[in-house]
Motif scaffolding. Structure first.
Motif, PDB file in Angstrom:
ATOM      1  N   PRO A 152     -46.118  44.108  -4.990  1.00  0.00           N
ATOM      2  CA  PRO A 152     -46.554  45.206  -3.942  1.00  0.00           C
ATOM      3  C   PRO A 152     -46.957  46.357  -4.681  1.00  0.00           C
ATOM      4  O   PRO A 152     -47.717  47.453  -4.126  1.00  0.00           O
ATOM      5  CB  PRO A 152     -45.317  45.422  -3.268  1.00  0.00           C
ATOM      6  N   GLN A 153     -46.674  46.436  -6.201  1.00  0.00           N
ATOM      7  CA  GLN A 153     -47.002  47.655  -7.006  1.00  0.00           C
ATOM      8  C   GLN A 153     -47.560  47.110  -8.206  1.00  0.00           C
ATOM      9  O   GLN A 153     -47.010  46.134  -8.789  1.00  0.00           O
ATOM     10  CB  GLN A 153     -46.016  48.753  -7.135  1.00  0.00           C
ATOM     11  N   PHE A 154     -48.350  47.961  -9.041  1.00  0.00           N
ATOM     12  CA  PHE A 154     -48.810  47.726 -10.102  1.00  0.00           C
ATOM     13  C   PHE A 154     -48.921  48.981 -11.109  1.00  0.00           C
ATOM     14  O   PHE A 154     -48.879  50.306 -10.516  1.00  0.00           O
ATOM     15  CB  PHE A 154     -50.266  47.481  -9.963  1.00  0.00           C
ATOM     16  N   ALA A 155     -48.813  48.779 -12.454  1.00  0.00           N
ATOM     17  CA  ALA A 155     -48.662  49.656 -13.335  1.00  0.00           C
ATOM     18  C   ALA A 155     -49.811  49.592 -14.396  1.00  0.00           C
ATOM     19  O   ALA A 155     -49.847  48.072 -14.776  1.00  0.00           O
ATOM     20  CB  ALA A 155     -47.564  49.972 -14.088  1.00  0.00           C
ATOM     21  N   VAL A 156     -50.324  50.499 -15.406  1.00  0.00           N
ATOM     22  CA  VAL A 156     -51.362  50.119 -16.383  1.00  0.00           C
ATOM     23  C   VAL A 156     -51.059  51.206 -17.349  1.00  0.00           C
ATOM     24  O   VAL A 156     -50.635  52.303 -17.025  1.00  0.00           O
ATOM     25  CB  VAL A 156     -52.646  50.643 -15.867  1.00  0.00           C
ATOM     26  N   VAL A 157     -50.771  50.241 -18.548  1.00  0.00           N
ATOM     27  CA  VAL A 157     -50.243  50.974 -19.703  1.00  0.00           C
ATOM     28  C   VAL A 157     -51.615  50.868 -20.743  1.00  0.00           C
ATOM     29  O   VAL A 157     -51.844  49.825 -20.993  1.00  0.00           O
ATOM     30  CB  VAL A 157     -48.959  50.261 -20.377  1.00  0.00           C
ATOM     31  N   GLY A 158     -51.894  52.178 -21.047  1.00  0.00           N
ATOM     32  CA  GLY A 158     -53.164  52.124 -22.027  1.00  0.00           C
ATOM     33  C   GLY A 158     -54.334  52.832 -21.414  1.00  0.00           C
ATOM     34  O   GLY A 158     -55.342  52.934 -22.069  1.00  0.00           O
ATOM     35  N   ALA A 159     -54.355  53.349 -20.164  1.00  0.00           N
ATOM     36  CA  ALA A 159     -55.364  54.095 -19.720  1.00  0.00           C
ATOM     37  C   ALA A 159     -55.366  55.500 -20.101  1.00  0.00           C
ATOM     38  O   ALA A 159     -54.202  56.017 -20.548  1.00  0.00           O
ATOM     39  CB  ALA A 159     -54.899  54.301 -18.039  1.00  0.00           C
ATOM     40  N   SER A 160     -56.500  56.160 -20.127  1.00  0.00           N
ATOM     41  CA  SER A 160     -56.539  57.283 -21.030  1.00  0.00           C
ATOM     42  C   SER A 160     -57.525  58.193 -19.963  1.00  0.00           C
ATOM     43  O   SER A 160     -57.974  57.819 -19.003  1.00  0.00           O
ATOM     44  CB  SER A 160     -57.037  57.494 -22.372  1.00  0.00           C
ATOM     45  N   LYS A 161     -57.981  59.443 -20.227  1.00  0.00           N
ATOM     46  CA  LYS A 161     -59.125  60.312 -19.785  1.00  0.00           C
ATOM     47  C   LYS A 161     -60.353  59.675 -20.138  1.00  0.00           C
ATOM     48  O   LYS A 161     -61.262  60.285 -19.725  1.00  0.00           O
ATOM     49  CB  LYS A 161     -58.851  61.587 -20.145  1.00  0.00           C
ATOM     50  N   ASP A 162     -60.366  58.823 -21.452  1.00  0.00           N
ATOM     51  CA  ASP A 162     -61.728  58.443 -21.571  1.00  0.00           C
ATOM     52  C   ASP A 162     -62.187  57.248 -20.753  1.00  0.00           C
ATOM     53  O   ASP A 162     -61.644  56.264 -20.787  1.00  0.00           O
ATOM     54  CB  ASP A 162     -61.827  57.913 -23.058  1.00  0.00           C
ATOM     55  N   GLN A 163     -63.291  57.585 -19.909  1.00  0.00           N
ATOM     56  CA  GLN A 163     -63.900  56.785 -18.840  1.00  0.00           C
ATOM     57  C   GLN A 163     -64.238  55.469 -19.602  1.00  0.00           C
ATOM     58  O   GLN A 163     -64.584  54.336 -18.851  1.00  0.00           O
ATOM     59  CB  GLN A 163     -64.920  57.447 -18.049  1.00  0.00           C
ATOM     60  N   LYS A 191     -60.770  51.464 -17.155  1.00  0.00           N
ATOM     61  CA  LYS A 191     -61.650  50.515 -16.269  1.00  0.00           C
ATOM     62  C   LYS A 191     -60.541  49.870 -15.680  1.00  0.00           C
ATOM     63  O   LYS A 191     -60.791  49.508 -14.315  1.00  0.00           O
ATOM     64  CB  LYS A 191     -62.527  49.921 -17.145  1.00  0.00           C
ATOM     65  N   VAL A 192     -59.474  49.120 -16.228  1.00  0.00           N
ATOM     66  CA  VAL A 192     -58.607  48.395 -15.534  1.00  0.00           C
ATOM     67  C   VAL A 192     -57.988  49.143 -14.316  1.00  0.00           C
ATOM     68  O   VAL A 192     -57.668  48.836 -13.283  1.00  0.00           O
ATOM     69  CB  VAL A 192     -57.345  47.831 -16.525  1.00  0.00           C
ATOM     70  N   LEU A 193     -57.255  50.680 -14.515  1.00  0.00           N
ATOM     71  CA  LEU A 193     -56.893  51.430 -13.800  1.00  0.00           C
ATOM     72  C   LEU A 193     -57.661  51.516 -12.619  1.00  0.00           C
ATOM     73  O   LEU A 193     -57.297  51.379 -11.229  1.00  0.00           O
ATOM     74  CB  LEU A 193     -56.377  52.744 -14.368  1.00  0.00           C
ATOM     75  N   LYS A 194     -58.891  51.821 -12.875  1.00  0.00           N
ATOM     76  CA  LYS A 194     -60.042  52.072 -11.725  1.00  0.00           C
ATOM     77  C   LYS A 194     -60.079  50.915 -10.767  1.00  0.00           C
ATOM     78  O   LYS A 194     -60.154  50.972  -9.693  1.00  0.00           O
ATOM     79  CB  LYS A 194     -61.315  52.489 -12.139  1.00  0.00           C
ATOM     80  N   TRP A 195     -59.801  49.547 -11.608  1.00  0.00           N
ATOM     81  CA  TRP A 195     -60.257  48.198 -10.843  1.00  0.00           C
ATOM     82  C   TRP A 195     -58.980  48.191  -9.823  1.00  0.00           C
ATOM     83  O   TRP A 195     -59.499  47.959  -8.656  1.00  0.00           O
ATOM     84  CB  TRP A 195     -59.869  47.248 -11.610  1.00  0.00           C
ATOM     85  N   ARG A 245     -47.931  61.381 -22.214  1.00  0.00           N
ATOM     86  CA  ARG A 245     -48.243  62.800 -22.443  1.00  0.00           C
ATOM     87  C   ARG A 245     -49.092  63.220 -21.072  1.00  0.00           C
ATOM     88  O   ARG A 245     -49.179  64.506 -20.844  1.00  0.00           O
ATOM     89  CB  ARG A 245     -49.103  63.164 -23.659  1.00  0.00           C
ATOM     90  N   GLU A 246     -50.035  62.475 -20.586  1.00  0.00           N
ATOM     91  CA  GLU A 246     -51.021  63.019 -19.593  1.00  0.00           C
ATOM     92  C   GLU A 246     -50.088  62.901 -18.101  1.00  0.00           C
ATOM     93  O   GLU A 246     -49.593  62.053 -17.812  1.00  0.00           O
ATOM     94  CB  GLU A 246     -52.082  62.120 -19.414  1.00  0.00           C
ATOM     95  N   PRO A 247     -50.166  64.135 -17.558  1.00  0.00           N
ATOM     96  CA  PRO A 247     -49.464  64.161 -16.305  1.00  0.00           C
ATOM     97  C   PRO A 247     -50.049  63.416 -15.012  1.00  0.00           C
ATOM     98  O   PRO A 247     -49.836  63.128 -13.995  1.00  0.00           O
ATOM     99  CB  PRO A 247     -49.481  65.853 -15.910  1.00  0.00           C
ATOM    100  N   GLU A 248     -51.690  63.355 -15.110  1.00  0.00           N
ATOM    101  CA  GLU A 248     -52.272  62.504 -14.349  1.00  0.00           C
ATOM    102  C   GLU A 248     -53.489  61.799 -14.778  1.00  0.00           C
ATOM    103  O   GLU A 248     -54.177  62.172 -15.772  1.00  0.00           O
ATOM    104  CB  GLU A 248     -52.642  63.170 -12.996  1.00  0.00           C
ATOM    105  N   LEU A 249     -53.931  60.633 -14.377  1.00  0.00           N
ATOM    106  CA  LEU A 249     -55.097  59.822 -14.752  1.00  0.00           C
ATOM    107  C   LEU A 249     -55.877  59.312 -13.701  1.00  0.00           C
ATOM    108  O   LEU A 249     -55.182  58.755 -12.775  1.00  0.00           O
ATOM    109  CB  LEU A 249     -54.759  58.732 -15.734  1.00  0.00           C
ATOM    110  N   GLU A 250     -57.314  59.514 -13.450  1.00  0.00           N
ATOM    111  CA  GLU A 250     -57.742  59.176 -12.162  1.00  0.00           C
ATOM    112  C   GLU A 250     -57.220  59.572 -11.025  1.00  0.00           C
ATOM    113  O   GLU A 250     -57.083  59.011 -10.054  1.00  0.00           O
ATOM    114  CB  GLU A 250     -58.123  57.563 -12.124  1.00  0.00           C
ATOM    115  N   ASP A 251     -56.839  60.737 -10.881  1.00  0.00           N
ATOM    116  CA  ASP A 251     -56.370  61.489  -9.819  1.00  0.00           C
ATOM    117  C   ASP A 251     -55.106  60.894  -9.375  1.00  0.00           C
ATOM    118  O   ASP A 251     -54.577  60.783  -8.179  1.00  0.00           O
ATOM    119  CB  ASP A 251     -57.289  61.576  -8.687  1.00  0.00           C
ATOM    120  N   LEU A 252     -54.295  59.985 -10.303  1.00  0.00           N
ATOM    121  CA  LEU A 252     -52.952  59.435  -9.990  1.00  0.00           C
ATOM    122  C   LEU A 252     -52.140  60.281 -10.914  1.00  0.00           C
ATOM    123  O   LEU A 252     -52.265  60.261 -12.250  1.00  0.00           O
ATOM    124  CB  LEU A 252     -53.012  58.010 -10.195  1.00  0.00           C
ATOM    125  N   PRO A 253     -50.914  60.412 -10.360  1.00  0.00           N
ATOM    126  CA  PRO A 253     -49.620  60.985 -11.178  1.00  0.00           C
ATOM    127  C   PRO A 253     -49.329  59.714 -11.915  1.00  0.00           C
ATOM    128  O   PRO A 253     -49.030  58.606 -11.536  1.00  0.00           O
ATOM    129  CB  PRO A 253     -48.494  61.304 -10.179  1.00  0.00           C
TER     130      PRO A 253
END
Length: 141
Positions: free
Chosen positions: A15-26, A32-36, A50-58
Motif C-alpha cells: 500500500p505504500q512505497f519509499a525511495v532512498v536515493g532521491a535528491s533535488k537533482d532532476q 526519476k524513480v520517485l517521480k515514477w 537532510r532534505e525536508p522535501e523532494l518533488e513536493d513530498l515531505p
C-alpha cells in the motif's frame, strides 16, 4: 510465474512505497524513480537525511521514520556500502520488499541478502522499476 516475478508482484502490491536515493537533482535516477511512483498515484515517501522535501513530498530521515514500515516497499538507489545499512534496517523493521536498482549492489550486498534469507524480499540484479514497473502493474490488473 517465476520466483522473481512473484517478489516483484509482492513489491508492487504494497500500500505504500519509499525511495532512498532521491535528491533535488532532476537528472539522478533516484529522483526519476520517485517521480515514477508519484506519476502513477502511488503513496510514496522519499527518504533523505537532510532534505525536508523532494518533488513536493515531505521526506523522512530514515526507514525507521516511515509511518508503517511493515507495509512499505522500498526502492533503493544508493552505493553498495549504504545499501548494506539499509538492508539491515529493513530487516529489523520487517519491511516486506526492497528493489535494489542497478548499481546499488555488489558481492558483499548479495552475500548479505543470501546470508540473512532475504531472497524472497529483495529484487536485485535486473532491470530497474523504470523499465519493468508498468508491465508488472498491468499484469496485476
Amino acid at each position: 510465474m517465476t520466483y522473481v516475478e512473484q517478489v516483484k508482484r509482492t513489491f508492487l502490491s504494497q500500500p505504500q512505497f519509499a525511495v532512498v536515493g532521491a535528491s533535488k537533482d532532476q537528472s539522478k535516477w533516484g529522483t526519476k524513480v520517485l517521480k515514477w511512483y508519484k506519476d502513477r498515484g502511488k503513496r510514496v515517501t522519499p527518504v533523505h537525511p537532510r532534505e525536508p522535501e523532494l518533488e513536493d513530498l515531505p521526506t523522512v530521515k530514515s526507514l525507521s521514520d516511515l509511518s508503517v514500515p511493515q507495509e512499505t516497499a522500498v526502492s533503493v538507489i544508493t552505493a553498495p556500502p549504504i545499501t548494506i545499512g539499509l538492508l539491515k534496517e529493513a530487516k529489523a523493521l520487517s519491511i516486506p520488499a526492497l528493489w535494489l536498482q542497478p548499481g546499488t549492489h555488489d558481492d558483499t550486498v548479495v552475500s548479505f541478502i543470501r546470508d540473512n534469507n532475504m531472497e524472497d524480499k529483495v529484487i536485485y540484479g535486473g532491470p530497474c522499476i523504470l523499465v519493468e514497473g508498468d508491465g508488472i502493474l498491468k499484469s496485476m490488473l
